[in-house]
Design an enzyme around this catalytic site. Sequence first.
Site, short mmCIF file in Angstrom:
data_model
loop_
_atom_site.label_atom_id
_atom_site.label_comp_id
_atom_site.label_asym_id
_atom_site.label_seq_id
_atom_site.Cartn_x
_atom_site.Cartn_y
_atom_site.Cartn_z
N LEU A 17 -2.61 23.14 9.01
CA LEU A 17 -2.71 23.42 10.45
C LEU A 17 -3.72 22.50 11.12
O LEU A 17 -3.84 22.49 12.34
CB LEU A 17 -3.12 24.88 10.68
CG LEU A 17 -2.07 25.93 10.37
CD1 LEU A 17 -2.60 27.32 10.69
CD2 LEU A 17 -0.79 25.68 11.15
N GLY A 18 -4.46 21.78 10.32
CA GLY A 18 -5.44 20.86 10.91
C GLY A 18 -6.81 21.50 11.09
O GLY A 18 -7.47 21.28 12.11
N THR A 194 -0.16 35.86 12.97
CA THR A 194 -1.59 35.81 13.25
C THR A 194 -2.23 37.18 13.04
O THR A 194 -3.31 37.29 12.43
CB THR A 194 -1.83 35.32 14.70
OG1 THR A 194 -1.29 34.02 14.81
CG2 THR A 194 -3.30 35.29 15.06
N CYS A 384 -9.44 -4.05 -1.69
CA CYS A 384 -9.65 -3.64 -3.07
C CYS A 384 -8.56 -4.22 -3.98
O CYS A 384 -8.55 -5.41 -4.21
CB CYS A 384 -9.78 -2.12 -3.17
SG CYS A 384 -10.77 -1.64 -4.59
N LEU A 385 -7.57 -3.42 -4.41
CA LEU A 385 -6.50 -4.00 -5.22
C LEU A 385 -5.82 -5.13 -4.44
O LEU A 385 -5.40 -6.13 -5.03
CB LEU A 385 -5.48 -2.92 -5.60
CG LEU A 385 -4.37 -3.38 -6.54
CD1 LEU A 385 -4.91 -3.66 -7.94
CD2 LEU A 385 -3.25 -2.34 -6.63
N GLY A 386 -5.73 -4.99 -3.13
CA GLY A 386 -5.12 -6.02 -2.29
C GLY A 386 -5.87 -7.33 -2.38
O GLY A 386 -5.28 -8.42 -2.37
N MET A 387 -7.20 -7.26 -2.47
CA MET A 387 -8.02 -8.47 -2.64
C MET A 387 -7.79 -9.04 -4.03
O MET A 387 -7.63 -10.25 -4.22
CB MET A 387 -9.50 -8.10 -2.44
CG MET A 387 -10.48 -9.21 -2.73
SD MET A 387 -11.14 -9.10 -4.42
CE MET A 387 -12.65 -10.07 -4.24
N GLU A 408 -6.49 -4.91 -15.96
CA GLU A 408 -5.95 -3.56 -15.72
C GLU A 408 -4.44 -3.56 -15.97
O GLU A 408 -3.88 -2.56 -16.41
CB GLU A 408 -6.24 -3.13 -14.27
CG GLU A 408 -5.74 -1.73 -13.93
CD GLU A 408 -6.00 -1.31 -12.47
OE1 GLU A 408 -6.51 -2.12 -11.68
OE2 GLU A 408 -5.69 -0.15 -12.15
N HIS A 510 -14.09 -1.03 0.47
CA HIS A 510 -13.18 -0.31 1.37
C HIS A 510 -13.78 -0.19 2.76
O HIS A 510 -14.44 0.80 3.07
CB HIS A 510 -12.91 1.10 0.83
CG HIS A 510 -12.10 1.13 -0.41
ND1 HIS A 510 -10.74 1.33 -0.41
CD2 HIS A 510 -12.46 0.97 -1.70
CE1 HIS A 510 -10.29 1.30 -1.65
NE2 HIS A 510 -11.31 1.08 -2.45
N GLU A 512 -12.37 0.52 5.42
CA GLU A 512 -11.76 1.60 6.22
C GLU A 512 -12.61 2.87 6.25
O GLU A 512 -12.55 3.64 7.20
CB GLU A 512 -10.34 1.91 5.70
CG GLU A 512 -10.24 2.58 4.33
CD GLU A 512 -10.24 1.61 3.14
OE1 GLU A 512 -10.73 0.47 3.31
OE2 GLU A 512 -9.75 2.00 2.06
N1 GLN Z 1 -7.30 -0.63 -9.60
C1 GLN Z 1 -8.31 -1.50 -9.11
C2 GLN Z 1 -9.65 -1.27 -9.79
O1 GLN Z 1 -9.90 -0.24 -10.34
C3 GLN Z 1 -8.45 -1.37 -7.59
C4 GLN Z 1 -8.93 -0.07 -7.12
C5 GLN Z 1 -8.70 0.18 -5.64
O2 GLN Z 1 -7.88 -0.49 -5.02
N2 GLN Z 1 -9.39 1.15 -5.08
O3 GLN Z 1 -10.49 -2.14 -9.76
#
Ligand code: GLN
Length: 538
Positions: A17-18, A194, A384-387, A408, A510, A512
């Site tokens: 419900l937020g 309610t 993160c994983l994107g980097m 990994e 991160h 974000e």
């Molecule tokens: N799996 C990767 C690591 O553990 C990246 C983790 C993530 O993207 N938060 O380093």
Amino acid sequence: MNQTKYIFVTGGVTSSLGKGIIAASLAKLLQARGYRTTIQKFDPYINVDPGTLNPYEHGECFVTDDGAETDLDLGHYERFLNVPTSQANNVTTGRVYLSVIEKERRGEFLGKTVQVVPHITNEIKERMQLLGNSGDYDIVITEIGGTVGDIESLPYIESVRQLVWELGENNGIVVHLTLVPYLAAAGELKTKPTQHSVKTLMESGIKADILVCRTEHELSDELRQKLALFCNVKREAVIQSIDASTIYEVPNLMLQEGLDVVALKKLNLPKKNSPDLKNWNVFLHRLKNPKHTVNIGLIGKYVELQDSYKSILEALIHAGATNETKVNVVSVHSEYIDADNVADKLKGLDGILVAPGFGERGIEGKIEAVRYARENKLPFFGICLGMQMAVIEYARNVLNYKDANSTEMNQGTSHAVIDLMEAQKSITDKGGTMRLGAWKCDLKPGTLAASIYGKSSIMERHRHRYEYNSDFASALENAGLISSGINPETNLVEIIEIKDHPFFIGVQYHPEYKSTVANPHPLFVSFVQATVKAKRNN
Ligand code: GLN
């Protein structure tokens, strides 16, 4: 010292419900009136923290500066209040039991039978007052996860009952959030769920002081009167929470309904000044009146569930508003991207964000997406994983290390450009053992990262186990992959970027998690700006 006041937020009828948004909105209004306010969340599951939960099950795991892996609602608290939270702001049943059992083993209850009441409830009450006792807050809002009537939330409900009683008149109140469903066939809003939910709360000895009713349609006066009478609350304490186009609208809606004023009255606190929401409303105005639109591809593997990337989506909203731009997020499942279809999959996008993640599934698609963005000068932002994928892509396609990978994904690779740190190699436990929380990072002068941040040193939050392997850093750097951010204590590379590209940046941390309405994250702001430019040039 003045008495800290407590507001407990419970939920009834259904989940989702937020409660987090209502708690954050109320906190925002109290803060804007000049009260030092914080929010904490008590979750009924047995995991010690949500760090080991699959994002599909529980949404994203939010990380605090002090390295706690917490519920995603803490992200809303920070985004609304612009005040950092910590481990103390999120408690689970698992953590409570772990702590009581450890005390039992140490002999702290020697001779006593350890029971839910009083041992578990005492532990909960103690933790509920931890932030309040610090003297840093006038008001502490505690959100109780789950729905009243659930078996697992009973110890929390009992603790709230005891605490409200112990705190005494006007020092602890209960806000109960429920649903008033609309039955289309009857053309009517229904109050019975309610009523039942309030009754369930009463059976546990708790009287709701304020009812917040989620609804798709306006509640009539008559209906509010009925809810007040049958749920035993004052007419002014029946608060409507109608569906909003954005969660950032909710503080204003709650202000109109007088939620903050009723709460202050119940807590016997003065209204002080009327809430200062000037900056908030500037943000909201920009959000609702965009001048541009961009399409940003979110390349990930948890794309089916919106909550998996909650903080990223919110950070894009903040950055969009700053740029007066509507950001359409297009989810692209990385598992289905390959070299043949990548151009097609990314068609119509003005930029891509390659998401964080764990495990092998979908990574080759992410690498293809990075390659496409690099070669076609499409704005790219890797988190993160994107980097890590951007580092692998560069090693494979520019340095020609064909089998470059992260250990990994492939332990046998001869080019482990992403690898475990020594300190991580001996760790076998999964919970709370990654590199977590805020770490310092120095920015190399003259780089894109340094110009975006406008600083020489930053602190950002981490949550990962693997790292850019510094054995390969100079080879990659010579080939053009710039290490623009370095951890001064460990020398680890935290940011990579390339030249001669409209926007190509990958960060090991991160960003974000630190984007708020008051402080949209500069990397997201620049990324969205780059996508607006890219679109114009197309
Ligand atoms: N799996 C990767 C690591 O553990 C990246 C983790 C993530 O993207 N938060 O380093």
